[in-house]
Scaffold this motif. Structure first.
Motif, PDB file in Angstrom:
ATOM      1  N   ASN A 107       0.802  -1.312   0.090  1.00  0.00           N
ATOM      2  CA  ASN A 107       0.005  -0.025  -0.107  1.00  0.00           C
ATOM      3  C   ASN A 107       0.792   1.329  -0.020  1.00  0.00           C
ATOM      4  N   ASP A 108       1.856   1.022   0.146  1.00  0.00           N
ATOM      5  CA  ASP A 108       3.010   2.409   0.254  1.00  0.00           C
ATOM      6  C   ASP A 108       3.516   2.627  -1.232  1.00  0.00           C
ATOM      7  N   GLN A 273      -2.758   7.053   6.513  1.00  0.00           N
ATOM      8  CA  GLN A 273      -2.640   6.196   5.588  1.00  0.00           C
ATOM      9  C   GLN A 273      -1.678   5.076   5.988  1.00  0.00           C
ATOM     10  N   ASN A 277      -4.236   1.000   7.063  1.00  0.00           N
ATOM     11  CA  ASN A 277      -3.671  -0.134   6.442  1.00  0.00           C
ATOM     12  C   ASN A 277      -3.133  -1.299   7.380  1.00  0.00           C
ATOM     13  N   ASP A 278      -2.911  -0.830   8.682  1.00  0.00           N
ATOM     14  CA  ASP A 278      -2.550  -2.005   9.689  1.00  0.00           C
ATOM     15  C   ASP A 278      -3.483  -2.546  10.638  1.00  0.00           C
ATOM     16  N   GLU A 279      -3.909  -3.659  10.429  1.00  0.00           N
ATOM     17  CA  GLU A 279      -5.141  -4.099  11.261  1.00  0.00           C
ATOM     18  C   GLU A 279      -4.844  -4.174  12.707  1.00  0.00           C
ATOM     19  N   SER A 332      -7.466   3.710  -2.899  1.00  0.00           N
ATOM     20  CA  SER A 332      -7.462   2.337  -2.724  1.00  0.00           C
ATOM     21  C   SER A 332      -6.365   1.914  -1.768  1.00  0.00           C
ATOM     22  N   LYS A 333      -5.256   2.936  -1.870  1.00  0.00           N
ATOM     23  CA  LYS A 333      -4.197   2.505  -0.907  1.00  0.00           C
ATOM     24  C   LYS A 333      -4.072   3.260   0.479  1.00  0.00           C
ATOM     25  N   GLY A 334      -5.262   4.008   0.776  1.00  0.00           N
ATOM     26  CA  GLY A 334      -5.483   4.541   2.102  1.00  0.00           C
ATOM     27  C   GLY A 334      -5.171   5.931   2.085  1.00  0.00           C
TER      28      GLY A 334
END
Length: 545
Positions: A107-108, A273, A277-279, A332-334
């Motif tokens: 995602n980065d 962001q 993306n980190d649960e 879509s990547k945050g």
């Protein structure tokens, strides 16, 4: 019936019971002795370990100390240290410096994905000249230093926020804002869920020593710089009261996140962001936004020197990045979330410069700093590693404040106290330089013995400075082969609470062992080579010393 028979049976049973009781008792006794032995081994004190080390004290000799200011151009590594993440040849190549959250993995990787797609479409100008977009990931603060020093200047620069861009422009960099936003993002404080709901209450909780929060070095991190400036809006005292209850300034974002994962921190700073993306982060922490927005602006560098075709190519590239299709990928990547967050804060380049000067002066809150440098002089350090070590200590000395208390230890098959701890005045600087000049490589690698001696030196010195900030800085290739191993010293080093920052030398250094040492008390493990060791030493010393 024989009446003696039951008596014999009862007697036999009694004997068996007694034997069983005796066996159990002996077993338990052995177990207790074993547990006692383990407990005793765990209670080995630093003093016990020191008594087992062969240590000597050298006669200090003065060296020549240079007071010339280090040159930023020379400190920075060659740009190849930060390789291109996307590279393509064309008639006109536009290179962009970007912060890591846009040119990493998963995602980065937004800007990498954009550049790959752009380059696959073989864009041209009206005159037929081809265009390519090359991407280089460089930390925001480091990228500003390249531009300020003119060591390497890209065509475009997109830091996380405007702070380092405006700082670079105010300090001699040839750049100007081109687009105020590529993709939307926000800086925030993470705190355990349900504890605090606004920025001011978190800051007050830290100032009241109710929670531990970590933040990254504002001299290199755009998010750390944003926090510094936001705190200074409330005055210098607002920052110093906050900072005096911070366990340490994280050298890297990873160091900070590891500490949070280990339960050593109640909160930390990050960007939305990365958070979304980190649960693990979203399940444990609430995100509280603060400071200026992180909208990833674009700066154009050396605009006056660019011809019409280059300027047109830059326009085409930026329009492509801002196109709906590319923005959809970013979302879509945050990115492009929390767009309802606004900030009234705005800082000029001059204000950023002043804030960084204030940070350097005030970050230790008037507390003494005690640091012992530990240098590996074993045979494996011979040649280039030893030259790097000596050069980095000589250059790094200029970044250490005069009011710090510094000592120096070297080791090979034995441990030598090269310089007892004393305030780093002109005499101590000369003795420190003399000790560095005298270092030679040879013998075995008694790393853990040397750490024990360094920790003992600090423990004795901080009797006179009970509130001091203490640290050990270990410079080594990591291959220890002395009598002590890490398990022998881990508990004693942990009990001392002294962080051990490790700096590895050589491409084949034992980085895992050095990281394990640094992890004992949540310090950073720095991998360095001949290209960037001086710059990394500068960053470490500026953040910690």
């Amino acid at each position: 019936m024989d009446k003696k028979k039951p008596v014999i049976i009862y007697g036999a049973v009694a004997v068996c019971v007694m034997l069983a009781v005796l066996i159990v008792a002996l077993f338990n006794k052995g177990k207790e002795n074993k547990e006692k032995k383990v407990e005793e081994e765990a209670q080995v004190t630093l003093e016990d370990l020191v008594a087992r080390v062969n240590v000597s004290t050298a006669t200090p000799k003065k060296g020549v100390v240079s007071f010339d200011s280090n040159n930023l151009y020379d400190e920075l590594p060659e740009i190849d240290k930060y390789p291109l993440a996307v590279s393509k040849n064309a008639d006109i190549v536009i290179e962009i410096f970007t912060s890591g959250e846009k040119a990493g993995k998963g995602n980065d990787s937004w800007l990498i994905d954009v550049a790959d797609k752009f380059n696959s479409e073989n864009k041209t100008l009206d005159n037929g000249r081809t265009i390519a977009l090359n991407v280089r990931s460089v930390p925001s603060g480091t990228a500003a230093d390249y531009i300020i020093s003119n060591k390497y200047v890209p065509d475009l620069y997109t830091p996380s926020n405007t702070l380092f861009g405006d700082y670079a422009a105010a300090n001699g960099g040839d750049l100007e804002l081109y687009k105020d936003r590529l993709v939307g993002n926000t800086a925030g404080l993470l705190v355990k869920k349900g504890t605090y709901s606004d920025f001011d209450s978190i800051i007050k909780a830290v100032q009241d020593n109710k929670i531990n929060v970590g933040y990254t070095n504002p001299q290199t991190s755009a998010t750390g710089l944003n926090l510094l400036l936001t705190l200074l809006e409330g005055g210098t005292e607002n920052f110093t009261k906050f900072n005096e209850n911070i366990p340490y300034i994280a050298y890297t974002t990873q160091q900070m996140r590891d500490s949070a994962s280990n339960g050593k921190l109640d909160g930390m700073i990050t960007e939305y962001q990365a958070y979304i993306n980190d649960e693990n982060l979203t399940s444990l922490y609430d995100f509280i936004p603060f400071g200026v927005r992180h909208d990833n602006p674009v700066y154009i560098c050396r605009k006056a020197s660019k011809d019409a075709d280059q300027l047109k190519a830059i326009q085409i590239v930026t329009d492509y990045m801002l196109s709906p299709e590319m923005q959809k990928i970013a979302t879509s990547k945050g990115f492009n979330a929390l767009d309802d967050y606004t900030s009234s804060l705005s800082f000029s380049g001059a204000e950023v410069t002043q804030a960084l000067d204030t940070y350097k002066k005030e970050k230790d809150n008037g507390k003494d700093i005690i640091a012992v440098f530990v240098a590996d002089c074993s045979g494996s350090m011979d040649g280039e590693p030893m030259n790097q070590l000596k050069n980095s200590l000589t250059n790094g000395l200029s970044y250490i404040n005069d009011n710090n208390y510094v000592g120096f230890v070297s080791y090979d098959s034995k441990v030598t106290i090269e310089l007892p701890i004393a305030q780093l005045d002109i005499n101590q600087r000369a003795y420190f330089q003399g000790a560095v000049d005298s270092l030679t490589a040879g013998g075995s690698t008694y790393t853990y013995e040397a750490l024990v001696i360094a920790a003992d030196m600090i423990e004795k010195e901080r009797v006179n400075h009970p509130d001091a900030k203490c640290m050990i800085i270990l410079l080594s290739d990591g291959y220890a082969n002395g009598k002590f191993q890490i398990d022998d010293v881990r508990d004693s080093i942990a009990a001392s609470t002294i962080p051990v920052y490790t700096i590895s030398y050589g491409s084949d250094s034992d980085k895992d062992s050095l990281k394990a040492i640094a992890n004992i008390n949540e310090a950073a493990a720095i991998n360095a080579d001949s290209d960037d060791i001086i710059y990394k030493i500068k960053s470490l010393f500026n953040s910690q010393l």
